[in-house]
Design an enzyme around this catalytic site. Structure first.
Site, PDB file in Angstrom:
ATOM      1  N   THR A  64       0.853  -1.187   0.000  1.00 39.57           N
ATOM      2  CA  THR A  64       0.000   0.000   0.000  1.00 39.57           C
ATOM      3  C   THR A  64       0.890   1.239   0.000  1.00 39.57           C
ATOM      4  OG1 THR A  64      -1.945   1.008   1.040  1.00 39.57           O
ATOM      5  CG2 THR A  64      -0.269   0.142   2.532  1.00 39.57           C
ATOM      6  N   ASN A  65       0.326   2.416   0.305  1.00 35.02           N
ATOM      7  CA  ASN A  65       1.129   3.646   0.356  1.00 35.02           C
ATOM      8  C   ASN A  65       0.598   4.547   1.476  1.00 35.02           C
ATOM      9  OD1 ASN A  65      -0.976   5.488  -0.746  1.00 35.02           O
ATOM     10  ND2 ASN A  65      -0.767   4.119  -2.508  1.00 35.02           N
ATOM     11  N   ARG A  66       1.138   5.741   1.592  1.00 33.39           N
ATOM     12  CA  ARG A  66       0.882   6.596   2.764  1.00 33.39           C
ATOM     13  C   ARG A  66      -0.386   7.428   2.678  1.00 33.39           C
ATOM     14  NH1 ARG A  66       5.481  10.261   2.707  1.00 33.39           N
ATOM     15  NH2 ARG A  66       4.342  11.255   4.405  1.00 33.39           N
ATOM     16  N   ALA A 101      -4.594   7.533  -4.297  1.00 27.77           N
ATOM     17  CA  ALA A 101      -3.228   7.094  -4.575  1.00 27.77           C
ATOM     18  C   ALA A 101      -3.310   5.601  -4.898  1.00 27.77           C
ATOM     19  CB  ALA A 101      -2.334   7.363  -3.373  1.00 27.77           C
TER      20      ALA A 101
END
Ligand code: PMT
Length: 213
Positions: free
Chosen positions: A21-23, A88
């Site tokens: 995943t990402n932030r 995102a």
């Protein structure tokens, strides 16, 4: 207007207990959904997993993976007058999903990744979408140049560009600082809360809708 908003990150599963995943916290996208509803629009929010409260007066469509976000968008974009892509989305996912938890063995483990579909990039082509199309650009260098390239390549009416290498703005912050990149000009919005910027962005979308007819 009917406004579609994508928000948050996606999760790309690797095995039953792990994912990539990402932030992204979802704050920017949820602020846009709230602003749209407060300004009297009908909002559909397609969101990856977040810790945020679901905005009121918004049609909420929860998804987990990029593929699920792609499918939900392909359905809901049909009745949108404007679509704002602030999610995102993971550009890559693990090539295979291990049915059982991957166990420790060698010192190194190589994970093969494959490309996910570009949802924003599919709007004009695969989804045949003709409404107001707004992308985001998360950049760490050459902000305006890279965002303008995305505007043209993905057929957007507007790209909201943010520098995600700076602390205090961008990912997971309550504030942001953005450039509004139009085909014929660039407008700079200084550091503000995401709520305030979201109102300005939705107002910009309203103007684009009027101009597009
Ligand atoms: O969620 P927050 O913590 O509030 O953070 C906000 C944010 C930094 C995530 C947000 O402001 C932002 O920049 N969102 C876009 C993040 C991103 O993935 O940017 P990108 O430059 O990689 O992608 C360009 C555009 O294509 C984006 O509109 C993205 O939603 C879209 N995209 C990207 C890849 C993909 N497979 N499908 C897409 O639709």
């Amino acid at each position: 207007m009917n406004i579609l908003v994508t928000a948050g990150s996606t999760r790309e599963p690797l095995d039953p207990v792990r994912y990539l995943t990402n932030r992204s916290s979802g704050k920017m996208g949820y602020a846009l959904a709230n602003a749209g509803a407060q300004l009297g629009h009908r909002v559909t929010l397609i969101s990856g997993p977040t810790h945020l409260d679901i905005p009121i007066n918004v049609d909420y469509v929860p998804v987990e993976t990029a593929q699920e976000m792609f499918e939900a968008t392909s359905i809901h974009i049909a009745r949108a007058d404007a679509a704002i892509f602030s999610a995102a989305v993971a550009d890559y996912r693990p090539a295979t999903f291990a049915e059982n938890k991957i166990r420790k063995s060698e010192d190194r483990l190589t994970i093969e990744l494959v490309r996910n579909a570009d949802i924003l990039g599919s709007a004009r082509t695969e989804f045949r979408y003709e409404g107001v199309l707004v992308g985001f650009a998360a950049e760490t260098e050459n902000l305006e140049e890279h965002a303008r390239e995305k505007l043209h390549r993905k057929g957007c009416d507007l790209v909201v560009a943010n520098d995600v290498s700076q602390s205090g703005i961008g990912f997971d912050s309550d504030h942001n600082e953005v450039l509004l990149i139009y085909p014929d000009r660039t407008e700079s919005l200084p550091v503000e809360t995401k709520e305030h910027l979201a109102h300005l962005i939705v107002q910009a979308v309203q103007e684009l809708r009027i101009r597009k007819g």
